[in-house]
Design a protein around this motif. Structure first.
Motif, PDB file in Angstrom:
ATOM      1  N   GLY A   1      -2.972  -7.996 -38.093  1.00 35.46           N
ATOM      2  CA  GLY A   1      -1.943  -7.001 -38.396  1.00 35.46           C
ATOM      3  C   GLY A   1      -1.795  -6.466 -36.650  1.00 35.46           C
ATOM      4  N   TYR A   2      -0.800  -5.828 -36.334  1.00 32.49           N
ATOM      5  CA  TYR A   2      -0.123  -5.473 -35.203  1.00 32.49           C
ATOM      6  C   TYR A   2      -1.175  -4.728 -34.497  1.00 32.49           C
ATOM      7  N   ARG A   3      -1.808  -3.511 -34.841  1.00 31.07           N
ATOM      8  CA  ARG A   3      -2.733  -2.649 -34.207  1.00 31.07           C
ATOM      9  C   ARG A   3      -3.928  -3.233 -33.914  1.00 31.07           C
TER      10      ARG A   3
ATOM     11  N   LEU B   1      -4.720  -8.875 -28.539  1.00 29.18           N
ATOM     12  CA  LEU B   1      -3.828  -8.644 -27.523  1.00 29.18           C
ATOM     13  C   LEU B   1      -3.425  -7.232 -27.274  1.00 29.18           C
ATOM     14  N   GLU B   2      -3.142  -6.575 -28.698  1.00 34.59           N
ATOM     15  CA  GLU B   2      -2.769  -5.202 -28.863  1.00 34.59           C
ATOM     16  C   GLU B   2      -4.037  -4.619 -28.624  1.00 34.59           C
ATOM     17  N   SER B   3      -5.175  -4.821 -29.282  1.00 31.96           N
ATOM     18  CA  SER B   3      -6.047  -3.862 -29.014  1.00 31.96           C
ATOM     19  C   SER B   3      -6.761  -3.571 -27.663  1.00 31.96           C
ATOM     20  N   MET B   4      -6.542  -5.024 -26.832  1.00 28.51           N
ATOM     21  CA  MET B   4      -6.881  -4.940 -25.561  1.00 28.51           C
ATOM     22  C   MET B   4      -6.091  -3.930 -24.829  1.00 28.51           C
ATOM     23  N   ALA B   5      -4.610  -3.860 -25.044  1.00 26.69           N
ATOM     24  CA  ALA B   5      -3.860  -2.970 -24.535  1.00 26.69           C
ATOM     25  C   ALA B   5      -4.075  -1.612 -24.700  1.00 26.69           C
ATOM     26  N   TYR B   6      -4.212  -1.415 -26.047  1.00 28.35           N
ATOM     27  CA  TYR B   6      -4.628   0.072 -26.530  1.00 28.35           C
ATOM     28  C   TYR B   6      -5.790   0.896 -25.817  1.00 28.35           C
TER      29      TYR B   6
ATOM     30  N   ILE C   1      -0.096  -3.932 -19.178  1.00 26.63           N
ATOM     31  CA  ILE C   1      -1.306  -4.991 -19.489  1.00 26.63           C
ATOM     32  C   ILE C   1      -0.752  -6.258 -20.229  1.00 26.63           C
ATOM     33  N   HIS C   2       0.240  -6.063 -20.978  1.00 32.67           N
ATOM     34  CA  HIS C   2       0.879  -7.312 -21.712  1.00 32.67           C
ATOM     35  C   HIS C   2       1.311  -8.276 -20.386  1.00 32.67           C
ATOM     36  N   VAL C   3       1.941  -7.446 -19.527  1.00 31.11           N
ATOM     37  CA  VAL C   3       2.328  -8.487 -18.437  1.00 31.11           C
ATOM     38  C   VAL C   3       1.454  -9.479 -18.068  1.00 31.11           C
TER      39      VAL C   3
ATOM     40  N   PHE D   1       1.756   1.665 -18.360  1.00 26.72           N
ATOM     41  CA  PHE D   1       0.300   1.152 -18.407  1.00 26.72           C
ATOM     42  C   PHE D   1       0.230   0.026 -19.314  1.00 26.72           C
ATOM     43  N   HIS D   2       0.531   0.466 -20.651  1.00 26.71           N
ATOM     44  CA  HIS D   2       0.360  -0.427 -21.656  1.00 26.71           C
ATOM     45  C   HIS D   2       1.033  -1.585 -21.559  1.00 26.71           C
ATOM     46  N   GLU D   3       2.206  -1.475 -21.152  1.00 29.84           N
ATOM     47  CA  GLU D   3       3.149  -2.645 -21.283  1.00 29.84           C
ATOM     48  C   GLU D   3       2.634  -3.653 -19.920  1.00 29.84           C
TER      49      GLU D   3
HETATM   50 ZN   LIG Z   1       1.341  -3.436 -26.963  1.00 31.34          ZN
END
Ligand SMILES: [Zn+2]
Length: 176
Positions: free
Chosen positions: A132-134, A138-143, A107-109, A103-105
């Motif tokens: 930072g990463y987390r 774009l990461e916080s949207m996915a998380y 979101i990145h697609v 699901f997370h990945e």
């Molecule tokens: Zn991610």
């Protein structure tokens, strides 16, 4: 990172990505073929049929230092459960049965698709550098979307969620 720095690195980065996807094309399976029960309630059949997943011992990371992106070297040596390049993601074998990771990945697609490769990579790099990463946008949207998916059965259109959030942040993302 200055825009001209990114422009110099981009051809190397996208070249490495295309080469890496080519090298793993034979092992890639469409997400639709994997039989996860819940994904099709959040993503379109078209997305699940056109997105591919590769199960692997260690997810491939670009040699950022040799591409002039040594400021991201720390990110590149991290041990991640998944990473998405264009329409394909790699998942670490130990986590390959976790639907929430797919699901997370996915979101990145949708992010890659909506922004296009160059804007996605520019926004991802700017987010890493500034937050930072987390906590990069774009990461916080996915998380955040992953948490909604994992913590309740409430249905939502995940592709629309991403495109709505991206249009809200597009200007800020692209300006870094
Ligand atoms: Zn991610």
């Amino acid at each position: 990172m200055r825009p001209e720095e990114f422009r110099t690195s981009y051809p190397h980065l996208i070249g490495w990505i295309r080469e890496t996807l080519g090298a793993h094309a034979k092992e890639a399976k469409t997400v639709a073929s994997l039989g996860f029960p819940r994904l099709s309630r959040y993503f379109s059949e078209e997305l699940l049929r056109s997105t591919k997943a590769v199960v692997i011992d260690r997810v491939p990371m670009p040699p950022l230092s040799s591409m002039g992106l040594s400021r991201f070297a720390e990110f590149a040596v991290g041990d991640y459960d998944g990473i998405t390049y264009l329409d394909t993601f790699f998942v670490k074998r130990r986590s390959a049965t976790e639907e929430r990771l797919y699901f997370h990945e996915l979101i990145h697609v949708v992010q890659w698709r909506s922004l296009g490769p160059e804007a996605f990579l520019a926004a991802y790099a700017a987010g890493l550098e500034n937050f930072g990463y987390r906590h990069s946008p774009l990461e916080s949207m996915a998380y955040n979307a992953e948490a909604l998916f994992s913590q309740s059965d409430e249905l939502f259109d995940a592709e629309k969620l991403v495109t709505d959030q991206l249009s809200g942040m597009r200007r800020r993302l692209l300006l870094g």
